[in-house]
Design a protein around this motif. Structure first.
Motif, PDB file in Angstrom:
ATOM      1  N   ILE A 148       0.839  -1.197   0.000  1.00 55.52           N
ATOM      2  CA  ILE A 148       0.000   0.000   0.000  1.00 55.52           C
ATOM      3  C   ILE A 148       0.879   1.255   0.000  1.00 55.52           C
ATOM      4  N   GLU A 149       1.956   1.233   0.790  1.00 55.63           N
ATOM      5  CA  GLU A 149       2.891   2.362   0.824  1.00 55.63           C
ATOM      6  C   GLU A 149       3.503   2.579  -0.560  1.00 55.63           C
ATOM      7  N   LYS A 174       6.612  13.451 -21.493  1.00 59.41           N
ATOM      8  CA  LYS A 174       6.070  12.111 -21.721  1.00 59.41           C
ATOM      9  C   LYS A 174       6.272  11.290 -20.446  1.00 59.41           C
ATOM     10  N   ILE A 175       5.232  11.155 -19.674  1.00 56.24           N
ATOM     11  CA  ILE A 175       5.253  10.348 -18.449  1.00 56.24           C
ATOM     12  C   ILE A 175       4.489   9.068 -18.745  1.00 56.24           C
ATOM     13  N   ALA A 176       5.207   7.961 -18.808  1.00 63.12           N
ATOM     14  CA  ALA A 176       4.605   6.695 -19.229  1.00 63.12           C
ATOM     15  C   ALA A 176       3.702   6.093 -18.151  1.00 63.12           C
ATOM     16  N   PRO A 177       2.752   5.248 -18.551  1.00 60.78           N
ATOM     17  CA  PRO A 177       1.931   4.534 -17.572  1.00 60.78           C
ATOM     18  C   PRO A 177       2.753   3.491 -16.820  1.00 60.78           C
ATOM     19  N   LYS A 220      -8.213  -0.937  -5.584  1.00 58.99           N
ATOM     20  CA  LYS A 220      -8.170   0.391  -4.979  1.00 58.99           C
ATOM     21  C   LYS A 220      -7.290   1.362  -5.756  1.00 58.99           C
ATOM     22  N   TYR A 221      -6.085   0.903  -6.157  1.00 58.18           N
ATOM     23  CA  TYR A 221      -5.121   1.822  -6.766  1.00 58.18           C
ATOM     24  C   TYR A 221      -5.135   1.812  -8.293  1.00 58.18           C
ATOM     25  N   GLN A 222      -5.812   0.848  -8.864  1.00 55.29           N
ATOM     26  CA  GLN A 222      -6.084   0.817 -10.300  1.00 55.29           C
ATOM     27  C   GLN A 222      -4.860   1.067 -11.197  1.00 55.29           C
ATOM     28  N   PRO A 223      -3.844   0.223 -11.108  1.00 57.17           N
ATOM     29  CA  PRO A 223      -2.716   0.360 -12.035  1.00 57.17           C
ATOM     30  C   PRO A 223      -3.199   0.212 -13.472  1.00 57.17           C
ATOM     31  N   ILE A 261       4.054   5.529  -5.751  1.00 55.14           N
ATOM     32  CA  ILE A 261       4.070   5.544  -7.220  1.00 55.14           C
ATOM     33  C   ILE A 261       2.976   6.446  -7.777  1.00 55.14           C
ATOM     34  N   THR A 262       1.749   6.257  -7.322  1.00 56.16           N
ATOM     35  CA  THR A 262       0.643   7.059  -7.854  1.00 56.16           C
ATOM     36  C   THR A 262       0.813   8.531  -7.512  1.00 56.16           C
ATOM     37  N   GLY A 263       1.274   8.806  -6.295  1.00 61.18           N
ATOM     38  CA  GLY A 263       1.462  10.185  -5.872  1.00 61.18           C
ATOM     39  C   GLY A 263       2.551  10.891  -6.650  1.00 61.18           C
ATOM     40  N   GLU A 264       3.691  10.229  -6.827  1.00 62.02           N
ATOM     41  CA  GLU A 264       4.821  10.840  -7.520  1.00 62.02           C
ATOM     42  C   GLU A 264       4.531  11.025  -9.008  1.00 62.02           C
ATOM     43  N   LEU A 265       3.918  10.047  -9.643  1.00 57.87           N
ATOM     44  CA  LEU A 265       3.605  10.182 -11.066  1.00 57.87           C
ATOM     45  C   LEU A 265       2.567  11.273 -11.306  1.00 57.87           C
ATOM     46  N   SER A 266       1.615  11.394 -10.400  1.00 55.41           N
ATOM     47  CA  SER A 266       0.626  12.472 -10.514  1.00 55.41           C
ATOM     48  C   SER A 266       1.299  13.828 -10.388  1.00 55.41           C
ATOM     49  N   ARG A 267       2.223  13.930  -9.434  1.00 55.03           N
ATOM     50  CA  ARG A 267       2.948  15.189  -9.241  1.00 55.03           C
ATOM     51  C   ARG A 267       3.755  15.547 -10.481  1.00 55.03           C
ATOM     52  N   LEU A 268       4.451  14.558 -11.038  1.00 54.12           N
ATOM     53  CA  LEU A 268       5.276  14.804 -12.222  1.00 54.12           C
ATOM     54  C   LEU A 268       4.433  15.271 -13.406  1.00 54.12           C
ATOM     55  N   LYS A 269       3.259  14.700 -13.560  1.00 56.64           N
ATOM     56  CA  LYS A 269       2.387  15.091 -14.672  1.00 56.64           C
ATOM     57  C   LYS A 269       1.881  16.521 -14.514  1.00 56.64           C
ATOM     58  N   VAL A 270       1.590  16.914 -13.282  1.00 55.60           N
ATOM     59  CA  VAL A 270       1.115  18.264 -13.030  1.00 55.60           C
ATOM     60  C   VAL A 270       2.227  19.280 -13.262  1.00 55.60           C
TER      61      VAL A 270
END
Length: 323
Positions: free
Chosen positions: A55-56, A76-79, A102-105, A61-70
């Protein structure tokens, strides 16, 4: 649907490359740096020792990738994706499946089983399911389950590799499958990525090439052993986990085993602690080790792959083979 996905991924990546989920080695830092560099990053769920740690990792991963996209809207931020073992020996299967919900990769790669339930769950949130297969028989079973992509693990691949030649495997699968094909096995440089596309694959699946990156959670001696090895230093055996896989012969010798007298394990232990102990000391690698010469950051490896790919494409165009 597949064309829409490919178009989306094309806009988010610099190359159609998936950094394969590697036991012990692939962790959040590696996933994030891969995606940040423009290639798809993945990790095995079981690399997280507990569900709490998983979970951590998902949060990171989701938090950092979201930040990078913003912060980098034009980059180009890959899935990203995860690997789920669909096998009775996976004691964490149900719990990890709930975490996936929950995290939907965006991508879930399944191994060692027919992913019927997994397809239903991942499709419910718009994700894609890819299934590892080493034979046409396994490919047909995965196709029946409704997966979106088949990872054709060919001869010479690191980890639990198959024995089929990629030319034969891709051609045979394409007779009944019009979905995504992800090609695995000895893909090490940008020319290999172009070759995979020429064979009819949509993605190149690369593992061993990324073990010698700074972000990989591999022992430094492991990385050096890959750099020093050639095809002659790879052995295909079922003596480590009960399932055939390619390993570095030098690591087997270093672990005190007699390479000439290896015996198959009585049962498959694909996710148990005993296998983790074995793989920690006995290191896997594919036959593509011969062209890996140094430890580099993931960003540099991707830049080099892109340069090699584009150069090879330009050379073919120059002689009129492509346009």
């Amino acid at each position: 649907m597949h064309n829409e996905f490919l178009e989306q991924v094309k806009n988010e990546t610099v190359l159609p490359v998936i950094v394969s989920p590697m036991f012990i080695i692939s962790k959040p830092k590696m996933v994030i740096e891969s995606c940040k560099s423009g290639v798809i990053g993945t990790f095995p769920l079981l690399n997280a020792r507990t569900e709490e740690q998983l979970i951590e990792w998902m949060e990171e991963i989701t938090g950092e990738l979201s930040r990078l996209k913003v912060e980098n809207p034009d980059a180009k931020i890959a899935p990203w994706g995860v690997n789920l073992i669909v096998h009775s020996s996976n004691h964490r299967y149900e719990g990890d499946l709930e975490i996936i919900k929950k995290y939907q990769p965006p991508i879930v790669i399944t191994s060692l089983g027919k992913p019927v339930k997994e397809v239903e769950i991942v499709h419910s949130y718009g994700g894609k399911v890819f299934s590892d297969v080493i034979s046409t028989k396994h490919a047909k079973k995965a196709a029946e389950a409704g997966v979106d992509g088949l990872v054709l693990v060919c001869n010479g691949a690191g980890g639990h590799g198959g024995t089929l030649n990629p030319y034969a495997f891709v051609a045979e699968v394409r007779q009944f499958w019009d979905g995504l094909i992800i090609l695995a096995g000895c893909l090490t440089n940008g020319r290999d990525v172009l070759s995979a596309r020429a064979l009819g694959a949509d993605f190149a699946y690369m593992g061993t090439r990324f073990i010698t990156t700074e972000e990989a959670a591999a022992d430094e001696e492991y990385k050096e052993m890959i750099i020093e090895s050639t095809t002659q230093d790879i052995i295909y055996t079922d003596a480590i986990s009960g399932v055939n896989a390619n390993f570095l012969t030098k690591s087997i010798i270093k672990a005190g085993l007699d390479v000439s007298n290896l015996k198959k394990k009585d049962k498959v232990e694909v996710v148990h602690d005993e296998e983790a102990k074995a793989w920690k000391n006995i290191w896997s690698a594919g036959q593509g080790v011969g062209s890996i010469t140094e430890v580099q950051p993931i960003a540099e490896v991707v830049r080099q792959l892109k340069e090699e790919h584009d150069h090879a494409l330009a050379e073919l165009t120059k002689v009129g083979i492509t346009s």
